[in-house]
Design a protein around this motif. Sequence first.
Motif, PDB file in Angstrom:
ATOM      1  N   ALA A   1       0.839  -1.208   0.000  1.00 40.68           N
ATOM      2  CA  ALA A   1       0.000   0.000   0.000  1.00 40.68           C
ATOM      3  C   ALA A   1       0.868   1.251   0.000  1.00 40.68           C
ATOM      4  O   ALA A   1       0.546   2.242  -0.659  1.00 40.68           O
ATOM      5  CB  ALA A   1      -0.927  -0.008   1.216  1.00 40.68           C
ATOM      6  N   GLY A   2       1.979   1.218   0.728  1.00 38.85           N
ATOM      7  CA  GLY A   2       2.881   2.366   0.776  1.00 38.85           C
ATOM      8  C   GLY A   2       3.524   2.668  -0.555  1.00 38.85           C
ATOM      9  O   GLY A   2       3.752   3.832  -0.905  1.00 38.85           O
ATOM     10  N   VAL A   3       3.799   1.632  -1.328  1.00 45.00           N
ATOM     11  CA  VAL A   3       4.408   1.817  -2.650  1.00 45.00           C
ATOM     12  C   VAL A   3       3.410   2.449  -3.615  1.00 45.00           C
ATOM     13  O   VAL A   3       3.783   3.213  -4.499  1.00 45.00           O
ATOM     14  CB  VAL A   3       4.904   0.448  -3.190  1.00 45.00           C
ATOM     15  N   GLU A   4       2.148   2.164  -3.425  1.00 45.41           N
ATOM     16  CA  GLU A   4       1.113   2.611  -4.359  1.00 45.41           C
ATOM     17  C   GLU A   4       0.601   4.020  -4.100  1.00 45.41           C
ATOM     18  O   GLU A   4      -0.149   4.545  -4.891  1.00 45.41           O
ATOM     19  CB  GLU A   4      -0.070   1.634  -4.325  1.00 45.41           C
ATOM     20  N   THR A   5       0.957   4.611  -2.968  1.00 48.47           N
ATOM     21  CA  THR A   5       0.425   5.944  -2.678  1.00 48.47           C
ATOM     22  C   THR A   5       1.544   6.980  -2.659  1.00 48.47           C
ATOM     23  O   THR A   5       2.676   6.676  -2.307  1.00 48.47           O
ATOM     24  CB  THR A   5      -0.328   5.968  -1.331  1.00 48.47           C
ATOM     25  N   GLY A   6       1.216   8.173  -3.045  1.00 45.23           N
ATOM     26  CA  GLY A   6       2.157   9.271  -3.000  1.00 45.23           C
ATOM     27  C   GLY A   6       1.814  10.259  -1.897  1.00 45.23           C
ATOM     28  O   GLY A   6       2.543  11.220  -1.658  1.00 45.23           O
ATOM     29  N   ASP A   7       0.712  10.033  -1.221  1.00 43.16           N
ATOM     30  CA  ASP A   7       0.246  10.937  -0.179  1.00 43.16           C
ATOM     31  C   ASP A   7       1.108  10.800   1.069  1.00 43.16           C
ATOM     32  O   ASP A   7       1.225   9.710   1.649  1.00 43.16           O
ATOM     33  CB  ASP A   7      -1.215  10.620   0.140  1.00 43.16           C
ATOM     34  N   PHE A   8       1.699  11.883   1.515  1.00 48.37           N
ATOM     35  CA  PHE A   8       2.630  11.865   2.649  1.00 48.37           C
ATOM     36  C   PHE A   8       1.964  11.354   3.928  1.00 48.37           C
ATOM     37  O   PHE A   8       2.535  10.521   4.635  1.00 48.37           O
ATOM     38  CB  PHE A   8       3.206  13.266   2.876  1.00 48.37           C
TER      39      PHE A   8
ATOM     40  N   GLU B   1       2.995   8.029   6.087  1.00 53.32           N
ATOM     41  CA  GLU B   1       3.396   8.090   7.502  1.00 53.32           C
ATOM     42  C   GLU B   1       2.547   7.154   8.366  1.00 53.32           C
ATOM     43  O   GLU B   1       3.049   6.507   9.276  1.00 53.32           O
ATOM     44  CB  GLU B   1       3.305   9.520   8.023  1.00 53.32           C
ATOM     45  N   LEU B   2       1.254   7.079   8.066  1.00 54.52           N
ATOM     46  CA  LEU B   2       0.389   6.150   8.795  1.00 54.52           C
ATOM     47  C   LEU B   2       0.791   4.706   8.523  1.00 54.52           C
ATOM     48  O   LEU B   2       0.781   3.864   9.427  1.00 54.52           O
ATOM     49  CB  LEU B   2      -1.076   6.374   8.410  1.00 54.52           C
ATOM     50  N   LEU B   3       1.160   4.422   7.288  1.00 52.40           N
ATOM     51  CA  LEU B   3       1.604   3.071   6.954  1.00 52.40           C
ATOM     52  C   LEU B   3       2.918   2.730   7.647  1.00 52.40           C
ATOM     53  O   LEU B   3       3.101   1.606   8.118  1.00 52.40           O
ATOM     54  CB  LEU B   3       1.727   2.917   5.436  1.00 52.40           C
ATOM     55  N   VAL B   4       3.827   3.688   7.745  1.00 56.56           N
ATOM     56  CA  VAL B   4       5.090   3.460   8.462  1.00 56.56           C
ATOM     57  C   VAL B   4       4.797   3.168   9.933  1.00 56.56           C
ATOM     58  O   VAL B   4       5.399   2.270  10.533  1.00 56.56           O
ATOM     59  CB  VAL B   4       6.041   4.666   8.304  1.00 56.56           C
ATOM     60  N   ALA B   5       3.863   3.900  10.518  1.00 53.21           N
ATOM     61  CA  ALA B   5       3.479   3.651  11.907  1.00 53.21           C
ATOM     62  C   ALA B   5       2.877   2.256  12.053  1.00 53.21           C
ATOM     63  O   ALA B   5       3.155   1.546  13.033  1.00 53.21           O
ATOM     64  CB  ALA B   5       2.492   4.714  12.387  1.00 53.21           C
TER      65      ALA B   5
END
Length: 64
Positions: free
Chosen positions: A33-40, A44-48
């Motif tokens: 999901a993180g690879v597919e989005t460009g929204d910061f 950040e939520l995905l990293v968390a």
Amino acid sequence: MPTYRMPEHPAWAATVAELRNALSAARCSVELAGVETGDFIVRELLVAAIREIDRAAGVVRRLS
């Protein structure tokens, strides 16, 4: 002080393995999901979420 051990239960190892597999699948899904989005904010939520999944996986490793 006496130390108590939880008795070995036949399903315990299978439960821990299933939990570990579920956490691995969740981590992969979040990374994708993180690879597919460009929204910061989303990234950040995905990293968390990855951090929390890794923390839970550490607990599972200590259980097994």
